[in-house]
Design a protein around this motif. Structure first.
Motif, PDB file in Angstrom:
ATOM      1  N   ILE A  55      33.077  36.197  43.376  1.00 13.68           N
ATOM      2  CA  ILE A  55      32.741  36.990  42.292  1.00 13.68           C
ATOM      3  C   ILE A  55      31.695  37.721  42.557  1.00 13.68           C
ATOM      4  O   ILE A  55      31.661  38.939  42.310  1.00 13.68           O
ATOM      5  N   TYR A  60      37.743  42.748  41.982  1.00 13.18           N
ATOM      6  CA  TYR A  60      39.251  42.268  41.708  1.00 13.18           C
ATOM      7  C   TYR A  60      40.014  42.909  40.555  1.00 13.18           C
ATOM      8  O   TYR A  60      39.314  43.378  39.612  1.00 13.18           O
ATOM      9  N   LEU A  62      42.492  41.618  39.166  1.00 12.25           N
ATOM     10  CA  LEU A  62      42.791  40.311  38.379  1.00 12.25           C
ATOM     11  C   LEU A  62      42.493  39.206  38.875  1.00 12.25           C
ATOM     12  O   LEU A  62      42.373  38.781  40.044  1.00 12.25           O
ATOM     13  N   ILE A  63      42.269  38.152  37.920  1.00 12.39           N
ATOM     14  CA  ILE A  63      41.728  36.567  38.350  1.00 12.39           C
ATOM     15  C   ILE A  63      42.706  35.914  37.467  1.00 12.39           C
ATOM     16  O   ILE A  63      43.109  35.986  36.432  1.00 12.39           O
ATOM     17  N   SER A  65      43.168  31.924  37.235  1.00 14.70           N
ATOM     18  CA  SER A  65      42.317  30.607  37.415  1.00 14.70           C
ATOM     19  C   SER A  65      43.031  29.195  36.837  1.00 14.70           C
ATOM     20  O   SER A  65      43.259  29.476  35.770  1.00 14.70           O
ATOM     21  N   LEU A  78      34.293  30.744  33.325  1.00  9.61           N
ATOM     22  CA  LEU A  78      34.467  31.973  32.421  1.00  9.61           C
ATOM     23  C   LEU A  78      33.305  32.185  31.608  1.00  9.61           C
ATOM     24  O   LEU A  78      32.883  33.509  31.585  1.00  9.61           O
ATOM     25  N   ARG A  82      30.955  35.539  32.469  1.00 14.94           N
ATOM     26  CA  ARG A  82      31.834  36.710  31.638  1.00 14.94           C
ATOM     27  C   ARG A  82      31.223  38.008  31.814  1.00 14.94           C
ATOM     28  O   ARG A  82      32.088  38.808  32.037  1.00 14.94           O
ATOM     29  N   ILE A  85      32.707  39.285  35.186  1.00 14.31           N
ATOM     30  CA  ILE A  85      34.220  39.589  35.178  1.00 14.31           C
ATOM     31  C   ILE A  85      34.692  40.835  34.296  1.00 14.31           C
ATOM     32  O   ILE A  85      34.772  40.643  33.279  1.00 14.31           O
ATOM     33  N   CYS A  87      37.566  42.350  34.872  1.00 14.63           N
ATOM     34  CA  CYS A  87      38.983  42.535  35.016  1.00 14.63           C
ATOM     35  C   CYS A  87      39.687  41.468  34.189  1.00 14.63           C
ATOM     36  O   CYS A  87      39.138  40.464  33.532  1.00 14.63           O
ATOM     37  N   LEU A  89      41.894  38.145  33.137  1.00 19.50           N
ATOM     38  CA  LEU A  89      41.823  36.863  33.669  1.00 19.50           C
ATOM     39  C   LEU A  89      43.041  36.090  33.143  1.00 19.50           C
ATOM     40  O   LEU A  89      43.076  36.119  31.821  1.00 19.50           O
ATOM     41  N   ALA A 109      39.999  34.980  27.723  1.00 23.43           N
ATOM     42  CA  ALA A 109      41.278  35.066  28.913  1.00 23.43           C
ATOM     43  C   ALA A 109      42.484  36.122  28.354  1.00 23.43           C
ATOM     44  O   ALA A 109      42.353  35.998  27.216  1.00 23.43           O
ATOM     45  N   SER A 129      49.017  42.192  31.688  1.00 17.10           N
ATOM     46  CA  SER A 129      47.512  42.045  31.458  1.00 17.10           C
ATOM     47  C   SER A 129      46.956  43.382  31.910  1.00 17.10           C
ATOM     48  O   SER A 129      46.038  43.779  31.527  1.00 17.10           O
TER      49      SER A 129
END
Length: 247
Positions: A55, A60, A62-63, A65, A78, A82, A85, A87, A89, A109, A129
């Motif tokens: 991270i 990225y 998209l993730i 997990s 997450l 937060r 991130i 992108c 998830l 998410a 997504s």
């Protein structure tokens, strides 16, 4: 033992850059192969420690997990990261209860899939997504850090009432710093975000851009009391920090 690994798409074009957090090596290999065949560049992290490194150093699209990991909880990761991130998830987990699915979605998410999942369904969820993410307006049209305000709609930045005369690339760079104020960002991470490829260890474009941005921040902040500055730590990276002065 760390098992992080970058898997590059075949051919010159990369469609999506995906982070896969999955401790089941057999399942991870199947997903990796499927995504690489669809022109994705995939970084695989097998545990929470590898995820935290990934991270920080890469950007990225998209993730994906897992939830249950050998050293962490996907839910907690997450929640903890937060702000870093930016992108979509998707949780992919063997935990199938409604409560677990609701928890994942409430944490932010974009989707929650229960193992085993058909890879074609996973791919459809990934593309859905990403389409939704591209069409969403920013949750907050501005970012504020100390006296610094960044308007994401007009793409203008100000320190107090003093406007920063930024180029498009300088605005993008300042935006990255303002997303994660006071956090040390590596040159590799900044290069990946700004240039769109991995740092080769030689290119000095990020250093040049930071130098120019620093000069403009210094010029606007000089004599106004509280301001912002980009600090550097040799060999480690850069961070955006607030300063205090005397009017």
């Amino acid at each position: 033992m760390s098992s992080s690994l970058q898997h590059q798409a075949r051919g010159p074009e990369v469609k999506y850059r995906i982070l896969l957090l999955e401790d089941d090596q057999q399942l991870a290999s199947l997903i990796l192969q499927f995504l690489v065949e669809r022109q994705c560049s995939v970084y695989h992290a097998a545990n929470g420690n590898d995820f935290m490194k990934a991270i920080h150093h890469r950007h990225y699209d998209l993730i994906i997990s897992d939830v249950v990991l050998p050293d962490a909880s996907g839910f907690k990761l997450l929640d903890q990261f937060r702000r870093q991130i930016n992108c979509p998830l998707i949780f992919l987990s063997a935990l199938s209860s409604v409560e677990d699915q609701v928890t994942g979605l409430r944490l932010g998410a974009n989707d929650y899939l229960v193992k085993p999942v058909d890879p074609h369904l996973l791919w459809a969820k990934i593309e859905a997504s990403l389409r939704a993410h591209r069409t969403l307006p920013p949750a907050d049209p501005s970012i504020c850090f100390g006296p610094l305000t960044i308007d994401l709609v007009t793409r203008q930045a100000k320190v107090r009432d003093n406007e920063l005369p930024l180029t498009s690339t300088e605005f993008d760079l300042l935006h990255i710093f303002a997303e994660q104020p006071t956090r040390l960002l590596s040159r590799e991470y900044l290069f990946r975000r700004m240039v769109g490829r991995e740092f080769d260890g030689q290119d000095r474009v990020i250093d040049v851009r930071i130098s120019r941005l620093r000069k403009k921040l210094d010029a606007v902040c000089y004599g106004v009391g509280d301001g912002v500055v980009i600090h550097s730590i040799r060999g480690r990276g850069y961070s955006l920090n607030a300063t205090s002065g005397i009017d």
